[in-house]
Write an enzyme that holds these catalytic residues in place. Structure first.
Site, mmCIF file in Angstrom:
data_model
loop_
_atom_site.group_PDB
_atom_site.id
_atom_site.type_symbol
_atom_site.label_atom_id
_atom_site.label_comp_id
_atom_site.label_asym_id
_atom_site.label_seq_id
_atom_site.Cartn_x
_atom_site.Cartn_y
_atom_site.Cartn_z
ATOM 1 N N LYS A 190 57.644 -34.657 57.303
ATOM 2 C CA LYS A 190 58.364 -33.449 57.405
ATOM 3 C C LYS A 190 57.453 -32.123 56.973
ATOM 4 O O LYS A 190 57.165 -32.086 55.734
ATOM 5 C CB LYS A 190 59.295 -33.336 56.691
ATOM 6 C CG LYS A 190 60.515 -32.324 57.001
ATOM 7 C CD LYS A 190 61.070 -31.602 56.049
ATOM 8 C CE LYS A 190 60.644 -30.714 54.875
ATOM 9 N NZ LYS A 190 59.867 -29.523 55.422
ATOM 10 N N GLU A 264 51.820 -34.539 44.630
ATOM 11 C CA GLU A 264 50.653 -33.515 44.514
ATOM 12 C C GLU A 264 51.045 -31.957 44.452
ATOM 13 O O GLU A 264 51.431 -31.538 45.291
ATOM 14 C CB GLU A 264 49.690 -33.844 45.863
ATOM 15 C CG GLU A 264 49.328 -35.173 46.275
ATOM 16 C CD GLU A 264 48.138 -35.458 45.218
ATOM 17 O OE1 GLU A 264 47.497 -34.800 44.689
ATOM 18 O OE2 GLU A 264 47.936 -36.782 44.849
ATOM 19 N N CYS A 298 45.764 -25.271 45.933
ATOM 20 C CA CYS A 298 46.290 -25.643 44.761
ATOM 21 C C CYS A 298 45.096 -25.960 43.719
ATOM 22 O O CYS A 298 45.405 -25.641 42.553
ATOM 23 C CB CYS A 298 46.835 -27.085 45.083
ATOM 24 S SG CYS A 298 45.763 -28.163 46.002
ATOM 25 N N GLU A 397 51.139 -20.060 38.680
ATOM 26 C CA GLU A 397 50.403 -20.301 39.814
ATOM 27 C C GLU A 397 50.856 -19.128 40.652
ATOM 28 O O GLU A 397 52.027 -19.017 41.085
ATOM 29 C CB GLU A 397 50.658 -21.620 40.471
ATOM 30 C CG GLU A 397 49.970 -21.874 41.710
ATOM 31 C CD GLU A 397 50.298 -23.179 42.437
ATOM 32 O OE1 GLU A 397 51.468 -23.397 42.638
ATOM 33 O OE2 GLU A 397 49.366 -23.893 42.786
HETATM 34 P P1 NAD Z 1 57.019 -25.792 48.746
HETATM 35 O O1 NAD Z 1 57.134 -26.734 47.321
HETATM 36 O O2 NAD Z 1 57.723 -24.695 48.941
HETATM 37 O O3 NAD Z 1 57.113 -26.783 49.813
HETATM 38 C C1 NAD Z 1 56.660 -27.908 50.181
HETATM 39 C C2 NAD Z 1 57.566 -28.846 51.123
HETATM 40 O O4 NAD Z 1 58.764 -28.970 50.435
HETATM 41 C C3 NAD Z 1 57.995 -28.146 52.346
HETATM 42 O O5 NAD Z 1 58.037 -29.065 53.311
HETATM 43 C C4 NAD Z 1 59.498 -27.498 52.263
HETATM 44 O O6 NAD Z 1 60.289 -27.431 53.393
HETATM 45 C C5 NAD Z 1 59.841 -28.727 51.249
HETATM 46 N N1 NAD Z 1 60.939 -28.560 50.401
HETATM 47 C C6 NAD Z 1 61.379 -27.487 49.851
HETATM 48 N N2 NAD Z 1 62.485 -27.608 48.959
HETATM 49 C C7 NAD Z 1 62.539 -29.149 49.136
HETATM 50 C C8 NAD Z 1 63.669 -30.069 48.556
HETATM 51 N N3 NAD Z 1 64.694 -29.540 47.696
HETATM 52 N N4 NAD Z 1 63.732 -31.491 48.811
HETATM 53 C C9 NAD Z 1 62.632 -31.725 49.595
HETATM 54 N N5 NAD Z 1 61.689 -31.081 50.184
HETATM 55 C C10 NAD Z 1 61.869 -29.651 49.881
HETATM 56 O O7 NAD Z 1 55.326 -25.605 48.792
HETATM 57 P P2 NAD Z 1 54.364 -24.754 49.658
HETATM 58 O O8 NAD Z 1 54.906 -23.272 49.306
HETATM 59 O O9 NAD Z 1 54.770 -24.822 51.099
HETATM 60 O O10 NAD Z 1 53.155 -24.937 49.190
HETATM 61 C C11 NAD Z 1 52.504 -24.552 48.210
HETATM 62 C C12 NAD Z 1 52.601 -25.315 46.934
HETATM 63 O O11 NAD Z 1 51.822 -26.393 47.177
HETATM 64 C C13 NAD Z 1 51.634 -24.628 45.812
HETATM 65 O O12 NAD Z 1 52.360 -25.064 44.736
HETATM 66 C C14 NAD Z 1 50.430 -25.386 45.823
HETATM 67 O O13 NAD Z 1 49.575 -25.456 44.512
HETATM 68 C C15 NAD Z 1 50.666 -26.849 46.254
HETATM 69 N N6 NAD Z 1 49.703 -27.843 46.956
HETATM 70 C C16 NAD Z 1 49.356 -28.835 46.250
HETATM 71 C C17 NAD Z 1 48.237 -29.492 46.753
HETATM 72 C C18 NAD Z 1 47.865 -30.800 45.986
HETATM 73 O O14 NAD Z 1 47.031 -31.400 46.578
HETATM 74 N N7 NAD Z 1 48.137 -30.866 44.681
HETATM 75 C C19 NAD Z 1 47.790 -29.125 47.868
HETATM 76 C C20 NAD Z 1 48.293 -28.180 48.554
HETATM 77 C C21 NAD Z 1 49.404 -27.333 48.006
#
Ligand code: NAD
Length: 495
Positions: A190, A264, A298, A397
């Site tokens: 997803k 992650e 990230c 962040e």
């Molecule tokens: P987000 O957490 O807003 O969303 C990520 C995913 O989670 C999306 O697909 C979203 O639809 C889904 N989601 C949202 N609420 C949910 C819930 N309650 N239950 C299950 N799924 C849910 O993240 P984003 O804004 O898309 O991405 C940015 C974040 O990702 C930043 O914090 C970044 O640091 C992190 N990130 C981490 C890594 C890593 O490898 N550590 C890599 C890339 C991004």
């Protein structure tokens, strides 16, 4: 001109393209133009995707195939992706708004190279033998000794839900599909609703290479679909890449069914610049990092912890470099930094900048929207100096092109500042004294540390978080361990 893969208007479930009743416009964040109307999954399609993955795991050939057979499929998938390199890059440029240099290098080519390493390494994990052992029979202690042996095998976890963020969408999806499938799991993927096509394209290519039905299922949608996947008892594991806040939700949603959770998450990583460092090189790395996907990365090093003796020249050079960064629509190959993903993210970043100014940090450059860009979700490259590590801009962040500089006097202070964060994803040190740098790198509580800018692309290096940056690792020699579990099979020998 239509953007590659934006014709994909159905979900990929059980080897079929399944229509939905709901669609959502997907925007190019640089132009605000609609690039397509993507399907949006609902409860019934999510249920169907889970059921298909469950069936393919419980009754299909996939988990029982040899690693060689599965690696064959994944090599074909890899080749199909490589053949679409230009199309995938064009999609990312339009869907994420990422500059062309970063898109080709970091969003497409690097992850495609790394998964090839993962496929090669997967073939080394043959079953291990347990040492033969002679011991008294507990049911006949006075009788002859029993001789036993056995093997330790790694088996897949089962049905994995891969839930991913928007910032490096192709990389993040690739980093779920390849290890989960190689290890013999089946997957429901997803993606973020902002970047659905970077996931749906995997359906098109899985179909092309003849991946067995149900092994890979792709469902789009927002938090409700993610919550459904992470709470369903038929799902054995959630592998999530996204924010800290959603990571916490996922852990609690997964807890009642005791799934394995791999997270992650975010970071606020420190770049230590010692007094003996080459200031120009360090300032270039600091500002260059902020331009990567407009700070939406990230592991970016966004807290500059700089020795007081060189803080002024560091800021001067950083400001001069920042003034030369061309910001705009990455459809133009000379653009070095694109927009943020949506207006909501731009407003969030602006809020951090405004509160940073109010808190007493000194704005050195940037601080708003670029005046010449009337459309798109752009934010200026912004540098703050005179920052204290307890300020919000040093702790949260921001996920935008904002760098904050904090001074230090001793190495101990630098390490204390670097570690004074609830995150622990990455770190960096610039110094002319590499041995001291190595010693300091060992004391930074983070999943990785780049000493003097690191060593280029490292396909064997795992990444992942300490503290609130996550649980588990991606990439590296033990990657498949995240997606497998050990089993001991014990048998008698000699009778
Ligand atoms: P987000 O957490 O807003 O969303 C990520 C995913 O989670 C999306 O697909 C979203 O639809 C889904 N989601 C949202 N609420 C949910 C819930 N309650 N239950 C299950 N799924 C849910 O993240 P984003 O804004 O898309 O991405 C940015 C974040 O990702 C930043 O914090 C970044 O640091 C992190 N990130 C981490 C890594 C890593 O490898 N550590 C890599 C890339 C991004």
């Amino acid at each position: 001109m239509s953007i590659p893969f934006t014709h994909l208007d159905k979900l990929y479930i059980d080897g079929h393209w399944v229509p939905t009743t709901d669609y959502e416009a997907v925007l190019n964040p640089a132009t605000e133009a609609v690039i397509g109307h993507a399907p949006v999954g609902d409860k019934s399609t999510a249920e169907a995707a889970i059921a298909a993955a469950r069936h393919a795991f419980d009754h299909g050939p996939w988990p029982l195939m040899s690693m060689h057979e599965r690696a064959g499929y994944l090599r074909r998938l890899h080749a199909a992706l490589v053949a679409e390199r230009e199309a995938i890059a064009a999609l990312i440029i339009a869907e994420v708004g990422c500059s062309q240099g970063v898109t080709y290098g970091m969003q497409v080519d690097m992850p495609l190279g790394h998964v090839l390493t993962a496929i090669d390494q997967s073939l080394n994990g043959e079953p291990r033998q347990i040492a033969t052992h002679a011991a008294p029979n507990p049911f006949n202690p006075g009788g002859p000794l029993l001789l036993g042996g056995g093997s330790i095998e790694r088996e897949p976890i089962g049905v994995v839900a891969g839930i991913t963020g928007y910032n490096f969408p192709f990389l993040l999806n690739l980093a779920k599909v390849f290890p989960a499938l190689l290890a013999g799991n089946t997957l429901v993927l997803k993606p973020s609703p902002f970047t659905p096509y970077s996931a749906l394209l995997f359906g098109q290519l899985a179909e092309k290479i003849g991946l067995p039905a149900g092994v890979l299922n792709i469902i789009t949608g927002g938090p409700q679909i993610g919550a459904l996947l992470s709470s369903d008892p038929r799902v054995d594991m959630v592998s999530f890449t996204g924010s800290e806040a959603v990571g916490i939700s996922i852990m609690s949603q997964a807890a009642p069914t005791l799934k394995r959770v791999h997270l992650e998450l975010g970071g606020k990583s420190a770049l230590i610049v010692r007094a003996d460092a080459d200031v120009q090189t360090a300032a270039m790395a600091a500002v260059g990092g902020l331009t990567v996907n407009a700070g939406q990365g990230c592991a970016l090093l966004t807290r500059f912890v700089v020795h007081e003796s060189i803080r002024a020249p560091f800021m001067q050079i950083a400001q001069a470099i920042a003034s030369q960064i061309k910001v705009g629509d990455p459809a133009d190959p000379t653009v070095m930094m694109g927009p943020l993903i949506r207006e909501s993210q731009r407003a969030k970043v602006q809020g951090f900048i405004d509160r940073g100014r109010e808190s007493g940090a000194r704005l050195v450059c940037g601080g708003g929207r670029p005046a010449d860009l009337k459309r798109g979700f752009f934010s200026e490259l912004t540098l703050f100096d005179d920052v204290r590590n307890d300020m919000e801009i040093a702790q949260e962040e921001i996920f935008g092109p904002v760098g904050v500089t904090i001074g230090f006097e001793t190495d101990e202070q630098a390490l204390a500042i670097a570690n004074d964060s609830r995150f622990g994803l990455n770190g960096g040190i610039f110094t002319a004294d590499a041995a001291t740098g190595l010693h300091m790198a060992r004391r930074i509580r983070a999943g990785s540390v780049y000493l003097n800018g690191g060593g280029g692309q490292m396909p064997y290096a795992p990444i992942g978080g300490f503290k609130r940056s996550g649980i588990g690792r991606e990439f590296g020699p033990d990657w498949l361990k995240e997606f497998t579990q050990e089993k001991s099979i014990i048998y008698p020998i000699g009778r």
